[in-house]
Design a protein around this motif. Structure first.
Motif, PDB file in Angstrom:
ATOM      1  N   TYR A 168       0.804  -1.097  -0.057  1.00 13.93           N
ATOM      2  CA  TYR A 168       0.009  -0.116  -0.042  1.00 13.93           C
ATOM      3  C   TYR A 168       1.003   1.305   0.082  1.00 13.93           C
ATOM      4  CZ  TYR A 168       1.185  -0.671   4.716  1.00 13.93           C
ATOM      5  OH  TYR A 168       2.061  -0.997   6.008  1.00 13.93           O
ATOM      6  N   GLU A 169       0.327   2.364  -0.375  1.00 14.95           N
ATOM      7  CA  GLU A 169       1.018   3.589  -0.431  1.00 14.95           C
ATOM      8  C   GLU A 169       1.185   4.251   1.137  1.00 14.95           C
ATOM      9  OE1 GLU A 169       0.305   6.883  -3.002  1.00 14.95           O
ATOM     10  OE2 GLU A 169       0.582   5.650  -4.906  1.00 14.95           O
ATOM     11  N   PRO A 179       6.041   8.249   8.973  1.00 14.46           N
ATOM     12  CA  PRO A 179       4.910   8.028   7.919  1.00 14.46           C
ATOM     13  C   PRO A 179       3.615   8.785   8.616  1.00 14.46           C
ATOM     14  CG  PRO A 179       6.093   6.121   8.691  1.00 14.46           C
ATOM     15  CD  PRO A 179       6.546   7.167   9.756  1.00 14.46           C
ATOM     16  N   LEU A 180       3.164   9.594   7.878  1.00 16.10           N
ATOM     17  CA  LEU A 180       2.089  10.457   8.196  1.00 16.10           C
ATOM     18  C   LEU A 180       0.583   9.887   7.670  1.00 16.10           C
ATOM     19  CD1 LEU A 180       3.310  14.262   8.165  1.00 16.10           C
ATOM     20  CD2 LEU A 180       3.279  12.457  10.294  1.00 16.10           C
ATOM     21  N   PHE A 181       0.462   9.397   6.586  1.00 17.36           N
ATOM     22  CA  PHE A 181      -0.759   8.906   6.038  1.00 17.36           C
ATOM     23  C   PHE A 181      -0.368   7.597   5.275  1.00 17.36           C
ATOM     24  CE2 PHE A 181       0.141  13.470   5.678  1.00 17.36           C
ATOM     25  CZ  PHE A 181      -1.229  14.002   6.274  1.00 17.36           C
ATOM     26  N   ARG A 182      -1.324   6.611   5.353  1.00 11.54           N
ATOM     27  CA  ARG A 182      -1.617   5.272   4.701  1.00 11.54           C
ATOM     28  C   ARG A 182      -2.476   5.141   3.807  1.00 11.54           C
ATOM     29  NH1 ARG A 182      -1.602  -0.438   7.390  1.00 11.54           N
ATOM     30  NH2 ARG A 182      -2.124  -1.732   5.625  1.00 11.54           N
ATOM     31  N   GLY A 183      -2.381   4.928   2.592  1.00 10.77           N
ATOM     32  CA  GLY A 183      -3.320   4.625   1.597  1.00 10.77           C
ATOM     33  C   GLY A 183      -3.720   3.357   1.153  1.00 10.77           C
ATOM     34  N   THR A 184      -4.051   3.020   0.009  1.00 10.23           N
ATOM     35  CA  THR A 184      -4.391   1.989  -0.569  1.00 10.23           C
ATOM     36  C   THR A 184      -3.418   1.488  -1.773  1.00 10.23           C
ATOM     37  OG1 THR A 184      -5.469   2.728  -2.631  1.00 10.23           O
ATOM     38  CG2 THR A 184      -6.929   2.589  -0.674  1.00 10.23           C
ATOM     39  N   LEU A 185      -3.504   0.565  -2.529  1.00 10.01           N
ATOM     40  CA  LEU A 185      -2.429   0.184  -3.605  1.00 10.01           C
ATOM     41  C   LEU A 185      -2.205   1.132  -4.504  1.00 10.01           C
ATOM     42  CD1 LEU A 185      -1.074  -2.074  -5.026  1.00 10.01           C
ATOM     43  CD2 LEU A 185      -2.928  -2.500  -6.350  1.00 10.01           C
ATOM     44  N   SER A 186      -3.171   2.244  -4.847  1.00 10.68           N
ATOM     45  CA  SER A 186      -2.408   3.260  -5.804  1.00 10.68           C
ATOM     46  C   SER A 186      -2.766   5.000  -5.315  1.00 10.68           C
ATOM     47  CB  SER A 186      -3.423   2.939  -7.003  1.00 10.68           C
ATOM     48  OG  SER A 186      -5.009   2.874  -6.726  1.00 10.68           O
ATOM     49  N   GLN A 187      -3.201   4.943  -4.257  1.00  2.75           N
ATOM     50  CA  GLN A 187      -3.443   6.463  -3.822  1.00  2.75           C
ATOM     51  C   GLN A 187      -3.406   6.654  -2.052  1.00  2.75           C
ATOM     52  OE1 GLN A 187      -7.298   7.502  -5.266  1.00  2.75           O
ATOM     53  NE2 GLN A 187      -8.322   6.078  -4.328  1.00  2.75           N
ATOM     54  N   VAL A 238      11.931  20.116   5.060  1.00  3.51           N
ATOM     55  CA  VAL A 238      11.497  18.686   4.830  1.00  3.51           C
ATOM     56  C   VAL A 238      11.837  18.164   3.405  1.00  3.51           C
ATOM     57  CG1 VAL A 238       9.492  19.085   6.504  1.00  3.51           C
ATOM     58  CG2 VAL A 238       8.955  19.523   3.952  1.00  3.51           C
ATOM     59  N   VAL A 239      12.010  16.624   3.593  1.00  4.89           N
ATOM     60  CA  VAL A 239      11.784  16.035   2.418  1.00  4.89           C
ATOM     61  C   VAL A 239      10.714  15.095   2.439  1.00  4.89           C
ATOM     62  CG1 VAL A 239      13.121  14.052   1.033  1.00  4.89           C
ATOM     63  CG2 VAL A 239      14.180  15.813   2.150  1.00  4.89           C
ATOM     64  N   LEU A 240       9.816  15.062   1.253  1.00 10.86           N
ATOM     65  CA  LEU A 240       8.536  14.423   1.328  1.00 10.86           C
ATOM     66  C   LEU A 240       8.829  13.097   0.590  1.00 10.86           C
ATOM     67  CD1 LEU A 240       6.329  17.410  -0.303  1.00 10.86           C
ATOM     68  CD2 LEU A 240       6.764  16.789   2.062  1.00 10.86           C
ATOM     69  N   HIS A 241       8.172  12.161   0.989  1.00  7.15           N
ATOM     70  CA  HIS A 241       8.291  10.830   0.731  1.00  7.15           C
ATOM     71  C   HIS A 241       7.109  10.092   0.466  1.00  7.15           C
ATOM     72  CE1 HIS A 241       9.538   6.427   1.607  1.00  7.15           C
ATOM     73  NE2 HIS A 241       9.803   6.460   0.325  1.00  7.15           N
ATOM     74  N   HIS A 242       6.952   9.300  -0.373  1.00  5.67           N
ATOM     75  CA  HIS A 242       5.732   8.370  -0.757  1.00  5.67           C
ATOM     76  C   HIS A 242       6.352   7.101  -1.716  1.00  5.67           C
ATOM     77  CE1 HIS A 242       4.302  10.175  -4.280  1.00  5.67           C
ATOM     78  NE2 HIS A 242       3.605   9.324  -4.828  1.00  5.67           N
ATOM     79  N   ASN A 243       5.675   6.122  -1.399  1.00  3.36           N
ATOM     80  CA  ASN A 243       6.185   4.860  -2.400  1.00  3.36           C
ATOM     81  C   ASN A 243       4.952   4.522  -3.324  1.00  3.36           C
ATOM     82  OD1 ASN A 243       4.201   4.112  -0.158  1.00  3.36           O
ATOM     83  ND2 ASN A 243       4.564   2.045  -0.725  1.00  3.36           N
ATOM     84  N   HIS A 244       5.470   3.903  -4.365  1.00  6.39           N
ATOM     85  CA  HIS A 244       4.513   3.374  -5.493  1.00  6.39           C
ATOM     86  C   HIS A 244       4.632   1.849  -5.400  1.00  6.39           C
ATOM     87  CE1 HIS A 244       4.213   7.064  -8.132  1.00  6.39           C
ATOM     88  NE2 HIS A 244       3.530   7.331  -6.873  1.00  6.39           N
TER      89      HIS A 244
END
Length: 155
Positions: free
Chosen positions: A53-54, A72-80, A100-106
């Motif tokens: 998940y993202e 980690p501030l927000f958790r999502g679904t597979l694609s958002q 800050v450095v923003l980060h998210h995964n795909h």
């Protein structure tokens, strides 16, 4: 000590990853995290490695660009993931971050930023700029690589 005493006591992959994160975190707290952009990418890839998940997270940095916290501030679904700039701003002020450095995964494995990734980055950057907190980069990671929006000229 007898080598046979160590049979079956090899650390798990998870333990090795956690140890690597501790080492990297300690290094980032000692010096400017941008001394090596690749080490920042590696650190962030480890943070979200294997997640199905993202996750949207933030590296909070002091005025010398040393790591105050990675959260980690927000958790999502597979694609958002729903991301709220107000919450990022509140947390940055709470830890007294200068940047800050923003980060998210795909999880899909493709690190290309979407148009919504670009818009979100602009919104967060504008929000934090109001209180003199700089957005130094937005890094997108997958299990296979990492992309810096700064290196791509998108920030």
């Amino acid at each position: 000590m007898n080598p046979a005493d160590h049979v079956g006591t090899e650390p798990s992959d998870e333990e090795v990853i956690l140890q690597a994160l501790r080492i990297l975190r300690a290094r980032f707290q000692e010096r400017d995290v941008f001394a090596s952009p690749d080490s920042v990418k590696d650190y962030l890839r480890l943070q979200a490695q294997g997640l199905p998940y993202e996750v949207f997270a933030v590296m909070f940095l002091d005025s010398h660009r040393r790591l105050l916290a990675y959260e980690p501030l927000f958790r999502g679904t597979l694609s958002q993931t729903a991301v709220y700039p107000r919450e990022i701003l509140k947390r940055a002020l709470a830890v007294n971050a200068a940047a800050v450095v923003l980060h998210h995964n795909h999880p899909s494995g493709v690190c290309e930023p979407s148009r919504s990734d670009e818009l979100l980055t602009s919104t967060v950057k504008a929000s934090l700029a109001l209180v003199d907190i700089r957005v130094l980069d937005h890094i997108i990671t997958s299990d296979f690589g990492a992309l810096s929006m700064v290196e791509r000229g998108l920030l």
